[in-house]
Scaffold this motif. Structure first.
Motif, PDB file in Angstrom:
ATOM      1  N   PHE A   1      26.711  16.377  15.031  1.00  0.00           N
ATOM      2  CA  PHE A   1      26.341  17.353  16.045  1.00  0.00           C
ATOM      3  C   PHE A   1      24.831  17.455  16.185  1.00  0.00           C
ATOM      4  O   PHE A   1      24.091  17.461  15.197  1.00  0.00           O
ATOM      5  CB  PHE A   1      26.907  18.730  15.669  1.00  0.00           C
ATOM      6  CG  PHE A   1      26.388  19.854  16.533  1.00  0.00           C
ATOM      7  CD1 PHE A   1      26.995  20.145  17.732  1.00  0.00           C
ATOM      8  CD2 PHE A   1      25.293  20.592  16.135  1.00  0.00           C
ATOM      9  CE1 PHE A   1      26.519  21.170  18.539  1.00  0.00           C
ATOM     10  CE2 PHE A   1      24.806  21.622  16.929  1.00  0.00           C
ATOM     11  CZ  PHE A   1      25.423  21.911  18.135  1.00  0.00           C
TER      12      PHE A   1
ATOM     13  N   SER B   1      25.218  15.664  21.231  1.00  0.00           N
ATOM     14  CA  SER B   1      26.134  14.746  20.553  1.00  0.00           C
ATOM     15  C   SER B   1      27.061  15.532  19.637  1.00  0.00           C
ATOM     16  O   SER B   1      26.769  16.670  19.251  1.00  0.00           O
ATOM     17  CB  SER B   1      25.356  13.707  19.731  1.00  0.00           C
ATOM     18  OG  SER B   1      24.677  14.334  18.652  1.00  0.00           O
TER      19      SER B   1
ATOM     20  N   LYS C   1      30.517  17.383  17.972  1.00  0.00           N
ATOM     21  CA  LYS C   1      31.398  18.494  18.321  1.00  0.00           C
ATOM     22  C   LYS C   1      30.883  19.783  17.695  1.00  0.00           C
ATOM     23  O   LYS C   1      30.555  19.816  16.514  1.00  0.00           O
ATOM     24  CB  LYS C   1      32.819  18.211  17.835  1.00  0.00           C
ATOM     25  CG  LYS C   1      33.820  19.340  18.089  1.00  0.00           C
ATOM     26  CD  LYS C   1      35.189  18.998  17.527  1.00  0.00           C
ATOM     27  CE  LYS C   1      36.190  20.135  17.723  1.00  0.00           C
ATOM     28  NZ  LYS C   1      37.520  19.821  17.151  1.00  0.00           N
TER      29      LYS C   1
ATOM     30  N   GLU D   1      31.656  23.618  16.525  1.00  0.00           N
ATOM     31  CA  GLU D   1      32.776  24.458  16.128  1.00  0.00           C
ATOM     32  C   GLU D   1      32.251  25.829  15.706  1.00  0.00           C
ATOM     33  O   GLU D   1      31.280  25.933  14.948  1.00  0.00           O
ATOM     34  CB  GLU D   1      33.556  23.810  14.982  1.00  0.00           C
ATOM     35  CG  GLU D   1      34.258  22.517  15.379  1.00  0.00           C
ATOM     36  CD  GLU D   1      35.049  21.917  14.232  1.00  0.00           C
ATOM     37  OE1 GLU D   1      36.263  22.189  14.140  1.00  0.00           O
ATOM     38  OE2 GLU D   1      34.440  21.183  13.427  1.00  0.00           O
TER      39      GLU D   1
ATOM     40  N   GLU E   1      35.094  25.846  20.363  1.00  0.00           N
ATOM     41  CA  GLU E   1      34.596  24.481  20.201  1.00  0.00           C
ATOM     42  C   GLU E   1      33.992  23.996  21.513  1.00  0.00           C
ATOM     43  O   GLU E   1      34.338  24.475  22.594  1.00  0.00           O
ATOM     44  CB  GLU E   1      35.713  23.535  19.751  1.00  0.00           C
ATOM     45  CG  GLU E   1      36.913  23.491  20.682  1.00  0.00           C
ATOM     46  CD  GLU E   1      38.025  22.621  20.140  1.00  0.00           C
ATOM     47  OE1 GLU E   1      38.724  21.991  20.958  1.00  0.00           O
ATOM     48  OE2 GLU E   1      38.201  22.562  18.907  1.00  0.00           O
TER      49      GLU E   1
ATOM     50  N   TYR F   1      31.633  20.319  23.275  1.00  0.00           N
ATOM     51  CA  TYR F   1      31.322  18.902  23.083  1.00  0.00           C
ATOM     52  C   TYR F   1      30.041  18.527  23.828  1.00  0.00           C
ATOM     53  O   TYR F   1      29.477  19.331  24.571  1.00  0.00           O
ATOM     54  CB  TYR F   1      32.493  18.048  23.561  1.00  0.00           C
ATOM     55  CG  TYR F   1      33.782  18.322  22.820  1.00  0.00           C
ATOM     56  CD1 TYR F   1      34.140  17.568  21.704  1.00  0.00           C
ATOM     57  CD2 TYR F   1      34.639  19.349  23.223  1.00  0.00           C
ATOM     58  CE1 TYR F   1      35.320  17.828  21.022  1.00  0.00           C
ATOM     59  CE2 TYR F   1      35.813  19.620  22.545  1.00  0.00           C
ATOM     60  CZ  TYR F   1      36.147  18.848  21.440  1.00  0.00           C
ATOM     61  OH  TYR F   1      37.313  19.109  20.757  1.00  0.00           O
TER      62      TYR F   1
ATOM     63  N   ASP G   1      28.227  20.045  27.083  1.00  0.00           N
ATOM     64  CA  ASP G   1      28.505  21.472  27.273  1.00  0.00           C
ATOM     65  C   ASP G   1      27.260  22.304  26.992  1.00  0.00           C
ATOM     66  O   ASP G   1      26.380  21.904  26.223  1.00  0.00           O
ATOM     67  CB  ASP G   1      29.634  21.933  26.343  1.00  0.00           C
ATOM     68  CG  ASP G   1      30.992  21.405  26.767  1.00  0.00           C
ATOM     69  OD1 ASP G   1      31.116  20.970  27.932  1.00  0.00           O
ATOM     70  OD2 ASP G   1      31.923  21.411  25.943  1.00  0.00           O
TER      71      ASP G   1
END
Length: 340
Positions: free
Chosen positions: A107, A133, A135, A137, A169, A171, A174
C-alpha cells in the motif's frame, strides 16, 4: 449523434431515459418539430470546437465539456458515465524508490488536499488521500513518512456531495478522507512494506502580498488559527518577520482573488473581521545560508526589502523590484539566494 431524452418521473429518484438519434423521425414525435430544430442548431454550434480525441483528453491536451445542472439533477448521470468511459485505469507513479506500479501489493498513498470546517458543527478537518498502489483496509496501521510514526486509520471516509460513509477497504485510484488532528500536510506519503515517498505538490511563488490583522484584538486566537489553517490547506502562504519582533502576519498569494477568499472564510468560518493592507512586494527569494551562522540583520539591503520566515521557519527576502534583488546580490557577496 445520440440524443438522451429524460422523462419526468414525478418524485421518483430516477427519471425515464430514452436514447434516440438526431435524424430519427421519432424524435419529432417525442419533443416536437420546433424543439428538434433548435436542438439541431445548438448541436451544430458545438461542432465549432475541436473534434473529440480520447488520447488528447487523457494526455491533458483537450478538455471535454458536459452540460447539466447538479441543482436540478439534470445531466449528472451522463456526466459520470462519460467520465468513467474517458478515464484510465490507475497509473503507475514516480517516487524516490522508482516507479511504483499501481497493482503492487504494498500500500502507498499521498495527501493531495486538506479541507477544514466541512462540518461547521464539529470544526472537523479532513486530509484527502489518493491511493497509488495496494489495498487499504480500515483499522490497519500505516507508516507516515513525514511524521515518522505509525498511524491506525480507524475512520476513513468517502464523500459524495454532502453524504459521508465509512470505508472498510479501498484500492489504487480511490480517494478517501482521513480525520486530521493537524498531523498531515500537502504531499505527505503513507505506506506499508518497503519505504516509499512521493514527490510533494508544487508550490507556486506568490505574486501579491498583504499585511492582515484582526479588527477585534480579543479574537486574535481565532484569527491566527484561521490563517494557519488556510495556509495548511494551501489557500495562502503566510510569513512573519524574521527578527521575531511584533506579531504581524503577511500573506502571499498567486492571484488577488485568494485574498478575497481569505477574508470571506475568516469571517464565515471563524467569525473574524480583518484589516488588510496591500504591500508593494513583487518577488521573493530563499536565503540558502546557514541560519546559525548567517545573520540577516547584517545584510546591506534596500530600505523597502523585508526579511521574513515562512510557517516552516525557512528564511526569505521580499523584494519590490528586480533592481532590489540585484542590489542584495551585488552588495552582499556571501549571500546565497534561490528562486522560490
Amino acid at each position: 449523434q445520440c440524443i438522451i431524452h429524460f422523462t419526468d418521473a414525478g418524485h421518483a429518484k430516477k427519471a425515464g431515459v430514452t436514447e434516440i438519434a438526431l435524424d430519427d423521425p421519432a424524435l419529432v414525435e417525442l419533443i416536437g418539430q420546433k424543439r428538434r430544430d433548435n436542438l439541431a442548431d445548438e448541436i451544430e454550434l458545438l461542432g465549432a470546437g475541436r473534434e473529440f480525441d480520447l488520447d488528447a483528453v487523457r494526455n491533458g491536451k483537450l478538455s471535454p465539456v458536459f452540460f447539466g445542472s447538479a441543482l436540478t439533477n439534470f445531466g449528472v448521470e451522463p456526466f459520470l458515465e462519460g467520465f468513467l468511459r474517458m478515464t484510465t485505469v490507475p497509473l503507475s507513479r514516480e517516487s524516490d524508490a522508482g516507479v511504483i506500479d499501481a497493482f503492487s501489493p504494498d500500500f502507498s498513498a499521498f495527501v493531495f488536499k486538506i479541507q477544514a470546517n466541512m462540518n461547521k458543527a464539529h470544526r472537523d478537518r479532513l486530509a484527502f488521500m489518493r491511493i497509488c498502489s495496494g489495498k487499504f483496509e480500515r483499522d490497519h496501521e500505516y507508516l507516515h513518512v513525514q511524521g515518522g510514526k505509525t498511524l491506525k486509520l480507524a475512520q476513513p471516509q468517502q464523500l459524495m456531495a454532502s453524504e459521508r460513509e465509512i470505508v472498510d477497504e479501498a484500492y489504487a485510484g480511490d480517494i478517501i478522507g482521513l480525520f486530521d488532528p493537524g498531523i498531515y500536510a500537502l504531499g505527505d506519503t503513507l505506506y506499508t512494506g518497503k519505504k516509499v515517498e512521493y514527490a510533494g505538490i508544487p508550490v507556486f511563488a506568490p505574486e501579491h502580498f498583504a499585511r492582515v490583522s484582526t479588527l477585534d484584538s480579543l479574537k486574535r486566537k481565532q484569527f491566527l488559527k484561521g490563517v494557519t489553517q488556510l495556509a495548511t490547506e494551501g489557500a495562502v502562504q503566510t510569513f512573519r518577520r524574521a527578527d521575531g519582533i511584533g506579531e504581524e502576519v503577511i500573506v502571499g498569494v498567486v492571484g488577488v482573488l485568494q485574498l478575497e477568499v481569505l477574508e470571506y472564510r475568516l469571517n464565515t468560518e471563524y467569525n473574524v473581521e480583518i484589516r488588510m493592507q496591500q504591500l508593494p512586494f513583487e518577488q521573493l527569494r530563499w536565503v540558502q545560508n546557514d541560519p546559525d551562522t548567517y545573520n540577516l540583520r547584517d545584510l546591506d539591503l534596500t530600505s523597502d526589502t523585508k526579511a521574513v520566515e515562512d510557517m516552516k521557519g525557512n528564511r526569505l527576502l521580499l523584494f519590490t523590484s528586480d533592481w532590489a534583488v540585484r542590489w542584495a546580490e551585488t552588495h552582499n557577496e556571501s549571500l546565497q539566494l534561490s528562486e522560490f
